[in-house]
Design an enzyme around this catalytic site. Structure first.
Site, PDB file in Angstrom:
ATOM      1  N   ASP A 105      57.964 -22.512  43.691  1.00  0.00           N
ATOM      2  CA  ASP A 105      56.729 -23.478  43.108  1.00  0.00           C
ATOM      3  C   ASP A 105      55.585 -23.240  43.984  1.00  0.00           C
ATOM      4  O   ASP A 105      55.742 -22.681  45.283  1.00  0.00           O
ATOM      5  CB  ASP A 105      57.202 -24.983  43.016  1.00  0.00           C
ATOM      6  CG  ASP A 105      56.017 -25.673  42.596  1.00  0.00           C
ATOM      7  OD1 ASP A 105      55.192 -25.189  41.602  1.00  0.00           O
ATOM      8  OD2 ASP A 105      55.960 -26.727  43.165  1.00  0.00           O
ATOM      9  N   GLU A 125      51.938 -24.880  45.802  1.00  0.00           N
ATOM     10  CA  GLU A 125      50.932 -25.940  45.611  1.00  0.00           C
ATOM     11  C   GLU A 125      49.452 -25.190  46.068  1.00  0.00           C
ATOM     12  O   GLU A 125      49.479 -24.351  46.678  1.00  0.00           O
ATOM     13  CB  GLU A 125      51.204 -27.146  46.703  1.00  0.00           C
ATOM     14  CG  GLU A 125      52.374 -27.702  46.300  1.00  0.00           C
ATOM     15  CD  GLU A 125      52.344 -28.573  45.070  1.00  0.00           C
ATOM     16  OE1 GLU A 125      51.344 -28.868  44.509  1.00  0.00           O
ATOM     17  OE2 GLU A 125      53.328 -28.781  44.378  1.00  0.00           O
ATOM     18  N   GLU A 140      41.114 -35.260  44.944  1.00  0.00           N
ATOM     19  CA  GLU A 140      42.070 -35.448  43.839  1.00  0.00           C
ATOM     20  C   GLU A 140      43.638 -34.642  44.096  1.00  0.00           C
ATOM     21  O   GLU A 140      44.797 -35.167  43.607  1.00  0.00           O
ATOM     22  CB  GLU A 140      41.518 -35.155  42.593  1.00  0.00           C
ATOM     23  CG  GLU A 140      40.935 -33.752  42.568  1.00  0.00           C
ATOM     24  CD  GLU A 140      39.463 -33.769  42.682  1.00  0.00           C
ATOM     25  OE1 GLU A 140      38.717 -32.669  42.433  1.00  0.00           O
ATOM     26  OE2 GLU A 140      38.913 -34.592  43.435  1.00  0.00           O
ATOM     27  N   HIS A 181      54.023 -34.458  44.821  1.00  0.00           N
ATOM     28  CA  HIS A 181      54.319 -32.696  44.600  1.00  0.00           C
ATOM     29  C   HIS A 181      54.603 -32.191  45.840  1.00  0.00           C
ATOM     30  O   HIS A 181      53.698 -32.106  46.640  1.00  0.00           O
ATOM     31  CB  HIS A 181      53.535 -32.387  43.677  1.00  0.00           C
ATOM     32  CG  HIS A 181      53.372 -32.738  42.394  1.00  0.00           C
ATOM     33  ND1 HIS A 181      53.930 -32.150  41.334  1.00  0.00           N
ATOM     34  CD2 HIS A 181      52.977 -34.076  41.563  1.00  0.00           C
ATOM     35  CE1 HIS A 181      53.890 -32.709  40.061  1.00  0.00           C
ATOM     36  NE2 HIS A 181      53.229 -33.975  40.445  1.00  0.00           N
ATOM     37  N   ASP A 215      59.998 -29.406  44.679  1.00  0.00           N
ATOM     38  CA  ASP A 215      59.783 -29.204  43.400  1.00  0.00           C
ATOM     39  C   ASP A 215      60.950 -27.842  43.087  1.00  0.00           C
ATOM     40  O   ASP A 215      61.478 -27.769  41.790  1.00  0.00           O
ATOM     41  CB  ASP A 215      58.560 -29.091  42.833  1.00  0.00           C
ATOM     42  CG  ASP A 215      57.553 -30.260  42.600  1.00  0.00           C
ATOM     43  OD1 ASP A 215      58.388 -31.176  43.101  1.00  0.00           O
ATOM     44  OD2 ASP A 215      56.490 -30.250  42.387  1.00  0.00           O
TER      45      ASP A 215
END
Length: 230
Positions: free
Chosen positions: A7, A9, A52, A150, A155
């Site tokens: 994964d 980010e 955000e 997250h 994850d």
């Protein structure tokens, strides 16, 4: 069969408009079972992280400012992956970012056929249902207690459990039939010829004669006369 569940980010949604990777996490699985080997790195994206995104990942510009650049992290990730298939949730997203970063370094990018998309597998398996990682964890009763934000490694670990379930679940991992998995622990039992029934063993001649006389009194249909004893 060695695969890497991974994964990323990132600072945003589009690697073609300047967004960069901020975290990489990966888990090695063999025949769908995690081996315990993992890869994890935070990455300095060399740009600010929007608020955000910070709200989702918890990774701020300040936190990432002293982390290694992808120039340092990328080759280690490629070495960890080796020639394995890459498994990701919404794989086109992660593939786009990984290949963008590798291309910036002048390294070979990953071909599309190197990737498996667990979101696509889940949509085919559960048509019409939500297939987010959270939704699949709840469907398969996988705990989300360790996940308040997250995170690439968290994850990846959760996705490795989801992937196992999507591919047949723990019953496949523990399959004893020898048909369901390359890692099955098939058990073969040796066949034995029937053992003789030795009810007369240890009897004296007089005891055996008395028994035969007793059986004769039962008539020709007596069960004892239909059995063979040694």
């Amino acid at each position: 069969m060695r695969e890497i569940v991974f994964d990323t980010e990132t600072t945003g949604l589009d690697p073609n408009t300047g967004d960069r990777i901020t975290e990489l996490g990966a888990v090695e699985v063999i025949d769908y079972i995690p081996t315990g080997k993992t890869f994890h790195a935070y990455v300095n994206p060399q740009r600010s992280v929007p608020k955000e995104v910070v709200d989702i990942t918890g990774l701020t510009t300040e936190f990432l400012s002293d982390k290694p650049l992808f120039d340092e992290v990328g080759p280690d990730f490629v070495a960890f992956v080796g020639d394995a298939t890459l498994v990701a949730h919404n794989a086109p997203f992660d593939r786009g970012f990984i290949n963008m970063e590798l291309a910036r370094l002048g390294m070979d990018i990953y071909a599309d056929d190197r990737f498996k998309d667990t979101a696509r597998i889940a949509r085919a398996k559960f048509p019409g249902s939500y297939v987010s990682l959270d939704a699949l964890c709840k469907r398969f009763d996988i705990s989300l207690d360790t996940r308040d934000k997250h995170g690439a490694l968290i994850d990846s670990l959760l996705l490795a459990e989801v992937y196992l379930e999507l591919m047949g679940g723990r019953t496949r991992a523990l399959d004893l039939s020898g048909k369901g998995s390359a890692t099955s622990n098939a058990v073969e039992f040796p066949t034995r010829s029937p053992r003789p029934i030795a009810l007369n063993r240890g009897q004296t001649e007089s005891e055996r004669a008395a028994h035969d006389a007793f059986v004769d009194e039962m008539g020709d249909d007596a069960l004892w006369k239909k059995l063979s004893f040694q």
